[in-house]
Design a protein around this motif. Structure first.
Motif, PDB file in Angstrom:
ATOM      1  N   LYS A 197       0.848  -1.199   0.000  1.00 24.07           N
ATOM      2  CA  LYS A 197       0.000   0.000   0.000  1.00 24.07           C
ATOM      3  C   LYS A 197       0.882   1.246   0.000  1.00 24.07           C
ATOM      4  N   ARG A 198       0.422   2.278  -0.693  1.00 27.60           N
ATOM      5  CA  ARG A 198       1.228   3.489  -0.833  1.00 27.60           C
ATOM      6  C   ARG A 198       1.497   4.138   0.527  1.00 27.60           C
TER       7      ARG A 198
ATOM      8  N   ASP B 291       1.746   2.660   3.432  1.00 31.63           N
ATOM      9  CA  ASP B 291       2.749   1.873   4.164  1.00 31.63           C
ATOM     10  C   ASP B 291       4.158   2.192   3.676  1.00 31.63           C
ATOM     11  N   VAL B 292       4.300   2.294   2.357  1.00 33.22           N
ATOM     12  CA  VAL B 292       5.602   2.630   1.768  1.00 33.22           C
ATOM     13  C   VAL B 292       6.060   3.991   2.274  1.00 33.22           C
ATOM     14  N   LEU B 293       5.130   4.936   2.284  1.00 31.69           N
ATOM     15  CA  LEU B 293       5.446   6.289   2.738  1.00 31.69           C
ATOM     16  C   LEU B 293       5.849   6.286   4.219  1.00 31.69           C
ATOM     17  N   ALA B 294       5.130   5.495   5.034  1.00 32.52           N
ATOM     18  CA  ALA B 294       5.414   5.445   6.472  1.00 32.52           C
ATOM     19  C   ALA B 294       6.821   4.911   6.726  1.00 32.52           C
ATOM     20  N   ALA B 295       7.190   3.808   6.052  1.00 34.71           N
ATOM     21  CA  ALA B 295       8.518   3.217   6.252  1.00 34.71           C
ATOM     22  C   ALA B 295       9.603   4.148   5.714  1.00 34.71           C
ATOM     23  N   PHE B 296       9.328   4.795   4.564  1.00 31.81           N
ATOM     24  CA  PHE B 296      10.311   5.691   3.958  1.00 31.81           C
ATOM     25  C   PHE B 296      10.544   6.930   4.829  1.00 31.81           C
ATOM     26  N   LEU B 297       9.448   7.586   5.223  1.00 27.89           N
ATOM     27  CA  LEU B 297       9.580   8.813   6.024  1.00 27.89           C
ATOM     28  C   LEU B 297      10.218   8.521   7.380  1.00 27.89           C
TER      29      LEU B 297
END
Lengths: 134, 133
Positions: A2-3, A5-11
């Motif tokens: 999910k976009r 989730d990707v954003l959460a791990a990246f940020l």
């Protein structure tokens, strides 16, 4: 994937790593060569992940918050590669060998104690919050 | 280099490294669902090998300059974000709490022993490559 989730791990990972960089720029090695900044980063991350894990076990924590805080911030702030490389380099330097051993064992032991104490604290805070809500 | 640029590169590398750790961890977990934290071990040992190799090739010794772009993006950012100390300690605690004491001890000491060996091996390979060049 999910976009969000990707954003959460990246940020989270980016913020954690930037925090580590700030520590590296601001905290000097001890005179013995002890890598104080990386040690501090790893100990802070161990305390935060313990708090989060204790909280998550007692209360509720969404998968995305977990990704941001535990996978991201804690994973980004802490490092194993620099820990190993610094230790490897120090072990090869005769007058830093003792410091290397102190650094290795000190990180392992204190990190484990911190994650344990913090997880108990996190669980207690979560339980208190839950009791107050009912 | 301005600290702001270094910080931006570390942020970018750290974000990508964390995504890689999350996905590699998931992929290993799907193939091996057992109680041993194999994902974190593979990640930390491979990261230790790569840092030894890269630092040797780049000629960076004991805690090299933090104000270099490559160091900021690749070493501090990507590899620092990819590897983790916090999950290593949390997983050790969780194994202890699950009464898997031998596994916990093996993971706790084994991660550091294997990480040191990997960093050492990375340096040897880096030296060999530098000589061959």
């Amino acid at each position: 994937m999910k976009r969000g989730d990707v954003l959460a791990a990246f940020l989270g990972g980016g913020l954690g790593a930037a925090w580590r960089e700030v520590l590296m720029l601001g905290v000097a090695d001890l005179p013995s060569g002890f890598p104080a900044a990386i040690f501090l980063a790893n100990m802070i991350a161990a305390a935060i992940i313990g708090l989060a894990a204790g909280w998550a076990a007692q209360g509720t924590m969404s998968g995305r918050s977990r990704l941001f805080l535990m996978t991201g911030i804690c994973g980004g702030l802490s490092t194993f590669s620099t820990f190993m490389w610094d230790a490897e380099q120090m072990l090869r330097t005769t007058d830093q060998r003792v410091t290397a051993v102190v650094y290795l064992i000190g990180s392992m032991v204190l990190g484990l104690i911190l994650v344990w104490l913090a997880s108990r604290t996190g669980a207690r805070i979560a339980a208190r919050g839950r009791d107050a809500a009912t | 280099m301005a600290d702001a640029l270094a910080l931006g590169l570390v942020f970018l590398g750290g974000g990508i490294g964390s995504l890689a750790r999350w996905q590699v961890g998931l992929a290993i977990h799907r193939r091996y669902g057992g109680p041993f934290p194999l994902g974190t071990l593979v990640i930390n040992v491979s990261g230790s090998f790569i840092i030894g190799l890269l630092c040797t090739l780049l000629g960076i010794g004991l805690r090299g300059q933090v104000d270099d772009e490559v160091t900021a993006l690749v070493l501090t950012g990507l590899l620092g974000g990819y590897t983790t100390f916090s999950s290593y300690e949390l997983e050790t605690l969780e194994l202890l709490q699950a009464r898997r004491r031998a596994m916990a001890a093996g993971y706790w000491v084994g991660s550091v022993a294997a990480g040191l060996a990997a960093a050492f091996l990375g340096r040897l390979v880096g030296d060999a490559l530098a000589l061959a060049r």
